[in-house]
Design a protein around this motif. Structure first.
Motif, PDB file in Angstrom:
ATOM      1  N   GLN A 119       0.834  -1.207   0.000  1.00 19.98           N
ATOM      2  CA  GLN A 119       0.000   0.000   0.000  1.00 19.98           C
ATOM      3  C   GLN A 119       0.866   1.253   0.000  1.00 19.98           C
ATOM      4  O   GLN A 119       0.599   2.215  -0.724  1.00 19.98           O
ATOM      5  CB  GLN A 119      -0.922   0.006   1.214  1.00 19.98           C
ATOM      6  CG  GLN A 119      -1.832   1.230   1.285  1.00 19.98           C
ATOM      7  CD  GLN A 119      -2.714   1.218   2.526  1.00 19.98           C
ATOM      8  OE1 GLN A 119      -2.543   0.392   3.411  1.00 19.98           O
ATOM      9  NE2 GLN A 119      -3.643   2.147   2.587  1.00 19.98           N
ATOM     10  N   ARG A 120       1.929   1.232   0.800  1.00 21.61           N
ATOM     11  CA  ARG A 120       2.811   2.379   0.873  1.00 21.61           C
ATOM     12  C   ARG A 120       3.558   2.576  -0.440  1.00 21.61           C
ATOM     13  O   ARG A 120       3.734   3.709  -0.900  1.00 21.61           O
ATOM     14  CB  ARG A 120       3.796   2.188   2.023  1.00 21.61           C
ATOM     15  CG  ARG A 120       4.518   3.447   2.464  1.00 21.61           C
ATOM     16  CD  ARG A 120       3.574   4.473   3.058  1.00 21.61           C
ATOM     17  NE  ARG A 120       2.876   3.985   4.206  1.00 21.61           N
ATOM     18  CZ  ARG A 120       3.348   3.999   5.449  1.00 21.61           C
ATOM     19  NH1 ARG A 120       4.536   4.468   5.677  1.00 21.61           N
ATOM     20  NH2 ARG A 120       2.614   3.569   6.442  1.00 21.61           N
ATOM     21  N   VAL A 121       3.986   1.485  -1.065  1.00 16.25           N
ATOM     22  CA  VAL A 121       4.700   1.571  -2.335  1.00 16.25           C
ATOM     23  C   VAL A 121       3.797   2.184  -3.407  1.00 16.25           C
ATOM     24  O   VAL A 121       4.223   3.054  -4.178  1.00 16.25           O
ATOM     25  CB  VAL A 121       5.195   0.182  -2.775  1.00 16.25           C
ATOM     26  CG1 VAL A 121       5.642   0.208  -4.244  1.00 16.25           C
ATOM     27  CG2 VAL A 121       6.338  -0.276  -1.888  1.00 16.25           C
ATOM     28  N   ARG A 122       2.548   1.738  -3.465  1.00 15.49           N
ATOM     29  CA  ARG A 122       1.621   2.286  -4.463  1.00 15.49           C
ATOM     30  C   ARG A 122       1.412   3.778  -4.253  1.00 15.49           C
ATOM     31  O   ARG A 122       1.211   4.532  -5.215  1.00 15.49           O
ATOM     32  CB  ARG A 122       0.285   1.550  -4.397  1.00 15.49           C
ATOM     33  CG  ARG A 122       0.351   0.084  -4.832  1.00 15.49           C
ATOM     34  CD  ARG A 122      -1.036  -0.534  -4.887  1.00 15.49           C
ATOM     35  NE  ARG A 122      -0.983  -1.943  -5.222  1.00 15.49           N
ATOM     36  CZ  ARG A 122      -1.088  -2.925  -4.330  1.00 15.49           C
ATOM     37  NH1 ARG A 122      -1.248  -2.633  -3.042  1.00 15.49           N
ATOM     38  NH2 ARG A 122      -1.030  -4.180  -4.707  1.00 15.49           N
ATOM     39  N   SER A 123       1.421   4.201  -2.994  1.00 13.96           N
ATOM     40  CA  SER A 123       1.210   5.616  -2.689  1.00 13.96           C
ATOM     41  C   SER A 123       2.444   6.453  -3.007  1.00 13.96           C
ATOM     42  O   SER A 123       2.337   7.521  -3.617  1.00 13.96           O
ATOM     43  CB  SER A 123       0.850   5.780  -1.201  1.00 13.96           C
ATOM     44  OG  SER A 123       0.781   7.144  -0.845  1.00 13.96           O
ATOM     45  N   VAL A 124       3.600   5.968  -2.603  1.00 11.37           N
ATOM     46  CA  VAL A 124       4.830   6.753  -2.751  1.00 11.37           C
ATOM     47  C   VAL A 124       5.384   6.684  -4.164  1.00 11.37           C
ATOM     48  O   VAL A 124       5.927   7.660  -4.682  1.00 11.37           O
ATOM     49  CB  VAL A 124       5.895   6.261  -1.746  1.00 11.37           C
ATOM     50  CG1 VAL A 124       7.196   7.045  -1.905  1.00 11.37           C
ATOM     51  CG2 VAL A 124       5.378   6.387  -0.325  1.00 11.37           C
ATOM     52  N   PHE A 125       5.234   5.513  -4.826  1.00 11.31           N
ATOM     53  CA  PHE A 125       5.796   5.306  -6.153  1.00 11.31           C
ATOM     54  C   PHE A 125       4.688   4.966  -7.149  1.00 11.31           C
ATOM     55  O   PHE A 125       4.483   3.796  -7.477  1.00 11.31           O
ATOM     56  CB  PHE A 125       6.814   4.155  -6.135  1.00 11.31           C
ATOM     57  CG  PHE A 125       7.853   4.251  -5.058  1.00 11.31           C
ATOM     58  CD1 PHE A 125       8.550   5.423  -4.847  1.00 11.31           C
ATOM     59  CD2 PHE A 125       8.150   3.157  -4.261  1.00 11.31           C
ATOM     60  CE1 PHE A 125       9.525   5.511  -3.861  1.00 11.31           C
ATOM     61  CE2 PHE A 125       9.120   3.227  -3.277  1.00 11.31           C
ATOM     62  CZ  PHE A 125       9.811   4.413  -3.077  1.00 11.31           C
ATOM     63  N   PRO A 126       3.949   5.928  -7.645  1.00  8.43           N
ATOM     64  CA  PRO A 126       2.894   5.630  -8.620  1.00  8.43           C
ATOM     65  C   PRO A 126       3.493   5.050  -9.894  1.00  8.43           C
ATOM     66  O   PRO A 126       4.627   5.365 -10.261  1.00  8.43           O
ATOM     67  CB  PRO A 126       2.257   6.997  -8.877  1.00  8.43           C
ATOM     68  CG  PRO A 126       3.327   7.979  -8.551  1.00  8.43           C
ATOM     69  CD  PRO A 126       4.102   7.381  -7.413  1.00  8.43           C
ATOM     70  N   ASP A 127       2.743   4.186 -10.555  1.00  7.73           N
ATOM     71  CA  ASP A 127       3.285   3.562 -11.760  1.00  7.73           C
ATOM     72  C   ASP A 127       3.118   4.482 -12.968  1.00  7.73           C
ATOM     73  O   ASP A 127       2.447   5.508 -12.923  1.00  7.73           O
ATOM     74  CB  ASP A 127       2.623   2.200 -12.014  1.00  7.73           C
ATOM     75  CG  ASP A 127       1.133   2.309 -12.248  1.00  7.73           C
ATOM     76  OD1 ASP A 127       0.724   3.068 -13.142  1.00  7.73           O
ATOM     77  OD2 ASP A 127       0.370   1.646 -11.523  1.00  7.73           O
ATOM     78  N   ASP A 128       3.758   4.104 -14.040  1.00 10.09           N
ATOM     79  CA  ASP A 128       3.798   4.953 -15.225  1.00 10.09           C
ATOM     80  C   ASP A 128       2.441   5.140 -15.880  1.00 10.09           C
ATOM     81  O   ASP A 128       2.257   6.052 -16.680  1.00 10.09           O
ATOM     82  CB  ASP A 128       4.758   4.358 -16.270  1.00 10.09           C
ATOM     83  CG  ASP A 128       6.201   4.402 -15.790  1.00 10.09           C
ATOM     84  OD1 ASP A 128       6.489   5.220 -14.903  1.00 10.09           O
ATOM     85  OD2 ASP A 128       7.018   3.623 -16.314  1.00 10.09           O
ATOM     86  N   HIS A 129       1.493   4.273 -15.583  1.00 10.25           N
ATOM     87  CA  HIS A 129       0.176   4.365 -16.203  1.00 10.25           C
ATOM     88  C   HIS A 129      -0.798   5.132 -15.319  1.00 10.25           C
ATOM     89  O   HIS A 129      -1.967   5.269 -15.640  1.00 10.25           O
ATOM     90  CB  HIS A 129      -0.366   2.961 -16.479  1.00 10.25           C
ATOM     91  CG  HIS A 129       0.534   2.169 -17.385  1.00 10.25           C
ATOM     92  ND1 HIS A 129       0.590   2.366 -18.730  1.00 10.25           N
ATOM     93  CD2 HIS A 129       1.445   1.197 -17.093  1.00 10.25           C
ATOM     94  CE1 HIS A 129       1.480   1.535 -19.271  1.00 10.25           C
ATOM     95  NE2 HIS A 129       2.008   0.820 -18.299  1.00 10.25           N
ATOM     96  N   ASP A 130      -0.320   5.626 -14.211  1.00 13.04           N
ATOM     97  CA  ASP A 130      -1.161   6.370 -13.279  1.00 13.04           C
ATOM     98  C   ASP A 130      -1.104   7.842 -13.641  1.00 13.04           C
ATOM     99  O   ASP A 130      -0.046   8.460 -13.607  1.00 13.04           O
ATOM    100  CB  ASP A 130      -0.639   6.175 -11.853  1.00 13.04           C
ATOM    101  CG  ASP A 130      -1.553   6.789 -10.813  1.00 13.04           C
ATOM    102  OD1 ASP A 130      -2.416   7.602 -11.196  1.00 13.04           O
ATOM    103  OD2 ASP A 130      -1.395   6.463  -9.625  1.00 13.04           O
TER     104      ASP A 130
END
Length: 362
Positions: A119-130
């Motif tokens: 959850q923290r990774v998704r928040s701190v490091f958004p992916d290129d398609h976001d």
């Protein structure tokens, strides 16, 4: 080392560790949402090879050698805009402060909880398609800039290292851009996850102040003035014992009296240093004054209290009410706003009504 193989992931992360074997569990978790390059801290490239969504640093933060290696590598210009997540071995103050001093965007704590890490990774490091990658990066930079000022306040000031006005000015634009490009809700959610109470409160107040200034349509210079005043409003707490600030329960009367000294202590410290605008000193000294004269430290009444102090007081009270405390649950934004309405003539009710869309929009 080469990226992990398998299905194509949206993110690419660099995992830097001083002990690859100790980081194997973390690497396995990260591979669930990213392609992961792993490296020893001594092997961090001078320039990132390709585009990383972020860097995860898993080192012994009490090791001078590891800290120096990371500082030396990640201080390079090419790493400046890349968000970084630090792993803490424990919740002690030293490790946390060391991580922030090394430019942490966020921190996670061992033992690792896989779902919490993801959850923290998704928040701190958004992916290129976001589509929100730009706003998330702006948010991370804004919080990091604000936190850097707080580290200087709470770590350096008590040690006799002066705080300069330029230290604060450097953070202003990053903060305002973060609120503008992301949202106050994102700011509060990110800050609320990982900051200690005193830091969290200062960052909450700063976020509310910046959002309020933008909502009121203030000129950019005035937005800066309010943001910088909010960031510094509790500077005097640097001189209050940590045992009182972080006490896991209600303060007794003697501790309350000690805490109330922070307004005067902060004012005196900045006044001695010089170079700070009078309105900032006004906010530091008077943000606990009430229009009916019941506040402190000077018992000011009505027109004796400036507009910038009135604004800061409103966001300060609201932030305190919606924050979690060890001895009580946080109020909802609606409950906090209703409580402030019940304060009547203690605070500026006209300004409070202007604050309504900001408070209730979170």
């Amino acid at each position: 080392m080469t990226p992990t193989t398998g299905s194509r992931k949206k993110r690419r992360l660099l995992l830097a560790s001083d002990r690859i074997d100790r980081s194997s569990d973390l690497c396995a978790i990260l591979q669930g949402v990213a392609d992961v390059d792993t490296t020893l801290t001594s092997g961090i490239p001078d320039r990132p090879a390709g585009r990383f969504a972020g860097i995860v640093v898993d080192i012994n933060l009490r090791s001078p050698e590891s800290v120096l290696q990371v500082r030396g590598k990640l201080s390079a210009e090419d790493y400046g805009s890349i968000p970084r997540l630090f792993v803490l071995a424990d919740a002690f103050h030293h490790g946390s402060m060391q991580a922030w001093a090394l430019g942490a965007t966020d921190v996670i704590l061992r033992p690792l909880d896989a779902q919490a890490v993801l959850q923290r990774v998704r928040s701190v490091f958004p992916d290129d398609h976001d589509g929100s990658i730009a706003s998330t990066n702006a948010l991370n930079r804004g919080i990091a800039a604000a936190h850097a000022v707080l580290v200087k306040i709470f770590e350096s000031l008590p040690a006799g290292v002066p705080l300069s006005f330029s230290d604060v000015m450097e953070a202003e634009q990053e903060i305002l851009t973060a609120i503008k490009l992301s949202s106050l809700r994102d700011w509060l959610a990110t800050v609320g996850r990982h900051h200690t109470h005193t830091y969290r409160h200062c960052l909450f107040v700063t976020g509310f102040a910046a959002a309020f200034a933008q909502h009121l349509g203030m000129r950019e210079d005035d937005q800066r003035r309010l943001a910088r005043a909010a960031l510094l409003h509790d500077v005097g707490k640097a001189f209050v014992p940590v045992t009182i600030l972080d006490k896991p329960g209600r303060l007794d009367n003697e501790e309350k009296d000690e805490t109330r000294r922070h307004a005067r202590l902060g004012y005196d410290a900045l006044l001695r240093q010089g170079g700070f605008p009078s309105e900032m000193l006004d906010v530091v000294l008077h943000h606990h004054e009430m229009l009916d004269g019941s506040g402190y430290p000077d018992g000011l009444h009505g027109e004796e209290i400036s507009d910038i102090v009135r604004l800061t007081t409103i966001v300060d009270i609201h932030a305190a009410l919606v924050e979690k405390r060890a001895y009580r649950l946080p109020l909802t934004h609606a409950e906090s706003f209703a409580t402030m309405e019940e304060m009547g003539g203690k605070i500026d009710q006209h300004l409070l009504q202007a604050f309504r869309p900001v408070a209730l929009g979170c």
